[in-house]
Design an enzyme around this catalytic site. Structure first.
Site, PDB file in Angstrom:
ATOM      1  CD  GLU A 331      22.009  48.168 -51.446  1.00  0.00           C
ATOM      2  OE1 GLU A 331      22.425  47.333 -50.899  1.00  0.00           O
ATOM      3  OE2 GLU A 331      21.465  48.152 -52.646  1.00  0.00           O
ATOM      4  CG  ASP A 335      24.108  46.690 -48.256  1.00  0.00           C
ATOM      5  OD1 ASP A 335      23.530  46.035 -48.769  1.00  0.00           O
ATOM      6  OD2 ASP A 335      24.655  47.832 -49.077  1.00  0.00           O
ATOM      7  CB  SER A 581      21.541  45.154 -53.191  1.00  0.00           C
ATOM      8  OG  SER A 581      20.110  45.143 -53.328  1.00  0.00           O
ATOM      9  CG  ASP A 624      24.507  22.109 -57.603  1.00  0.00           C
ATOM     10  OD1 ASP A 624      24.592  23.125 -58.101  1.00  0.00           O
ATOM     11  OD2 ASP A 624      24.490  21.250 -58.562  1.00  0.00           O
ATOM     12  CB  ILE A 625      20.994  26.548 -56.899  1.00  0.00           C
ATOM     13  CG1 ILE A 625      21.439  27.235 -55.597  1.00  0.00           C
ATOM     14  CG2 ILE A 625      19.456  27.128 -57.228  1.00  0.00           C
ATOM     15  CD1 ILE A 625      20.608  26.663 -54.581  1.00  0.00           C
ATOM     16  N   GLY A 643      26.043  21.745 -60.871  1.00  0.00           N
ATOM     17  CA  GLY A 643      27.519  22.266 -61.031  1.00  0.00           C
ATOM     18  C   GLY A 643      27.213  23.705 -61.212  1.00  0.00           C
ATOM     19  CG  ASP A 645      23.779  27.482 -62.375  1.00  0.00           C
ATOM     20  OD1 ASP A 645      23.360  28.621 -62.207  1.00  0.00           O
ATOM     21  OD2 ASP A 645      23.497  26.662 -61.706  1.00  0.00           O
TER      22      ASP A 645
END
Length: 666
Positions: A331, A335, A581, A624-625, A643, A645
């Site tokens: 992690e 990051d 993450s 937009d996905i 839009g 979701d």
């Protein structure tokens, strides 16, 4: 209106008891005096409750009536009912006060509990026979403490205390089961009382070997959110990679910093790095490996070889090196490697490393360091979830680092999260209000939305009684994803075989983008139009009793970024990594660049971004996905659609458009 009992009133009621059998007429006269002087005590109301005991805990007997409890009463903060309005005033792009963030002093004074609340609760305790000398107000004025016996606590709270035992560790603790009550006129001045239903204490972990290499293994019992296998959001891996090519033609297989720059048109050289700041939060034992940073930089950002984040250790936090493997280093390496590479060498990154290597820590421990008053507000940290320092298990022996961080970073990214149902509504409300205060001060707070779609961490779903199991059928939202005062970040991916210029889809490779509707928090004003549009135009095809279908609850995520096939260096080798993450620190880097541009021309940081990104002026500033789902709880989850979701939010960042729009704001 109910008023507090005076000492005279108390004398009258006690005299009434004595005279009841001996002087009936005198008693009648006395009661008439009482009626004329002050109203009777208000009826009791249930103040806080939980439906189920935490896993592993069983009541073994009633608590001894003479046992002493450190009763702490958290007082309500005034103006919390106005906190969304106050935050919108400095965060909404159409507000004349946009960007005029508050000082920490103004925040503290605005939400400090009132003298009336203090006096009311004190008078109640006195009226119940708690001596004045036993009742104390803490220095910040946020809570009242009194050491009381179990018998006194049961009388005060109209509940029963039991001794509970944990099946795995044998640990015992006194708590009051499923709920407690307060007089109605007292309840309005109190947020929560401890110890009460927050009874599952910190469990000491088993000893951990110094060379543990099992990837993702769970080293003993514990609730530290940095602990591998503890059920919180941590990245997933499909294993090591032998050959890596940093080619844009392979971004569907290997995500590198250059792939992300291409996906989001993110090219930027800092102009005001000395004025700007970006913070990444990690929880011990999660820790980055310095040699892995250099291995990553050697391949993807050569100018940064040897560069390290600025470490701020909180509650004994340090970069531990005794526990190694993907479960301990994945992690933090992820990051920092991507966060640092994307902002570039000129922009320093602050690493907030929280908790020691024995007990660990929670989000509240981190917030304590940002706000000294939060350490003790509402009774301070909850021993069931938060690290308590000095560490009772032998770790860090210093005091809690209350207020250690004098100026929080402008953007703070956290790649960890709970299931909302792991925590009580009071606990989450207390923490969520603190994120709003950070927003008032101009801080952008980002959290990963989760990796299990509509299910919770560990692929757990809810049952009708509120418990969480693998075979549950009700959608299980995340926290802090459901807090309306943070920005929740979901995950997308490039489909196998797709070009870097092709549209992304919702992440369905190894992980599923967390999303849904909170069961605790109401919908914020800034989100109503977007959520109404989704529910009207793309209503989910599920029974209304398996998800919060009211349309009146906070929905998440807010935005998203790629979360699949990240190439990271871990313990001298490269791994493929998946997770929201990964998405959160990438968004953090992009927003840090936006802040840099604004600071370079004398403007303020963007702060709490949600009211802005949901506004009409930013409608086309995201990619937009419109394809993919987030499965979980024996369903396909929600659909990504045109839009907003509850899979990918508003979409992924289009950096040039976002930069242009934020530059134009005041």
């Amino acid at each position: 209106m109910t008023t507090d009992l005076s000492w005279c009133d108390l004398f009258i009621f006690r005299e009434a008891d004595r005279m009841l059998l001996t002087h009936p007429l005198a008693l009648l006269s006395l009661l008439l005096v009482v009626h004329a002087s002050s109203p009777l005590v208000s009826p009791s109301v249930r103040h806080e409750f939980r439906r189920n005991l935490p896993s592993g805990w069983t009541p073994v007997r009633r608590a001894p009536s003479t046992s002493v409890l450190p009763l702490r009463i958290g007082l309500v903060q005034p103006n919390l009912d106005q906190i969304e309005t106050l935050l919108l005033d400095v965060s909404h792009p159409e507000s004349p006060n946009y960007g005029q963030h508050w000082s920490p002093e103004k925040v503290a004074s605005t939400f400090r509990p009132s003298k009336h609340s203090v006096d009311t609760v004190r008078q109640w305790l006195y009226s119940e026979g708690i001596a004045v000398s036993r009742v104390k107000l803490n220095g910040n004025g946020g809570w009242i403490e009194a050491n009381v016996t179990v018998h006194e606590a049961e009388s005060l709270l109209m509940t029963e205390y039991h001794v509970y035992e944990h099946a795995d560790t044998g640990t015992r603790h006194i708590a009051c089961g499923q709920g407690y009550h307060l007089p109605e006129h007292i309840s309005k001045h109190v947020d929560l009382v401890t110890p009460t239903i927050h009874f599952d204490i910190k469990l000491k972990r088993e000893p951990i070997g110094s060379e543990k290499r099992d990837h993702g293994a769970k080293p003993g019992v514990g609730k530290s959110i940095g602990q591998p296998g503890s059920g919180v959001v941590i990245p997933k891996t499909t294993g090591f990679i032998k050959h890596i090519l940093d080619e844009l033609s392979q971004c569907d297989q290997f995500i590198t910093p250059n792939c992300l720059r291409a996906l989001y048109n993110f090219i930027y050289v800092p102009l005001a790095a000395n004025k700007n700041s970006y913070g990444i939060v990690e929880y011990t034992p999660q820790a980055y490996v310095p040699e892995d940073l250099d291995l990553f930089f050697t391949n993807f950002s050569k100018s940064q070889v040897g560069q390290r984040p600025d470490l701020v250790g909180i509650d004994g936090g340090f970069v531990q090196s005794s526990q190694i493997g993907f479960g301990f280093n994945g992690e933090s390496n992820l990051d920092l490697q991507f966060g640092m590479a994307l902002v570039g060498k000129k922009q320093k990154i602050t690493l907030y490393q929280v908790g020691d290597d024995v007990e660990g820590a929670s989000f509240n421990n981190f917030l304590d360091a940002l706000d000294a008053s939060f350490c003790t507000f509402e009774g301070g940290n909850d021993i069931s979830q938060d690290g308590i320092y000095p560490d009772p298990f032998g770790g860090y022996q210093g005091p809690e680092d209350c207020g250690k961080v004098k100026k929080p970073a402008n953007v703070i990214s956290t790649s960890y999260g709970y299931n909302e149902a792991d925590l009580t509504p009071a606990y989450t409300a207390r923490q969520c209000a603190e994120y709003a205060k950070l927003g008032l001060m101009g801080v952008t707070v980002l959290y990963s939305s989760g990796d299990f779609g509509v299910a919770g961490n560990g692929n757990l779903c809810l049952n009708p009684d509120g418990s969480q199991t693998g075979d549950g059928k009700l959608f299980n939202p995340s926290f802090p994803g459901g807090c309306p005062f943070i920005t929740s970040v979901g995950a997308t991916q490039l489909n196998p075989g797709a070009n870097v210029t092709d549209p992304e889809v919702a992440c369905e490779q190894v992980i599923f983008s967390g999303g849904g509707f909170s069961n605790y928090f109401p919908i914020p004003d800034y989100q109503k139009e977007a959520v109404d549009s989704y529910l009207t135009n793309s209503p989910p095809p599920y029974p209304k009793d398996i998800w919060n279908s009211t349309g009146a609850s906070r929905a998440f995520p807010d935005i998203s970024a790629n979360g699949a096939n990240y190439v990271i260096a871990v313990n001298g080798e490269f791994s493929l990594v998946f997770g929201t993450s990964a998405s959160s620190p990438v968004v953090g880097a992009i927003l840090t660049a936006v802040n840099d541009a604004r600071l370079a021309i004398g403007k303020t940081p963007i702060g709490f971004i949600n009211p802005t990104i949901y506004s009409a002026g930013f409608r086309d500033a995201f990619n937009d996905i419109t394809s993919g789902t987030n499965p979980g709880c024996r369903t396909f989850g929600f659909n990504a659609t045109e839009g907003w979701d509850p899979v990918t939010g508003l979409g992924t960042p289009n950096f040039p458009k976002l930069l242009a729009r934020w530059i134009l704001l005041p």
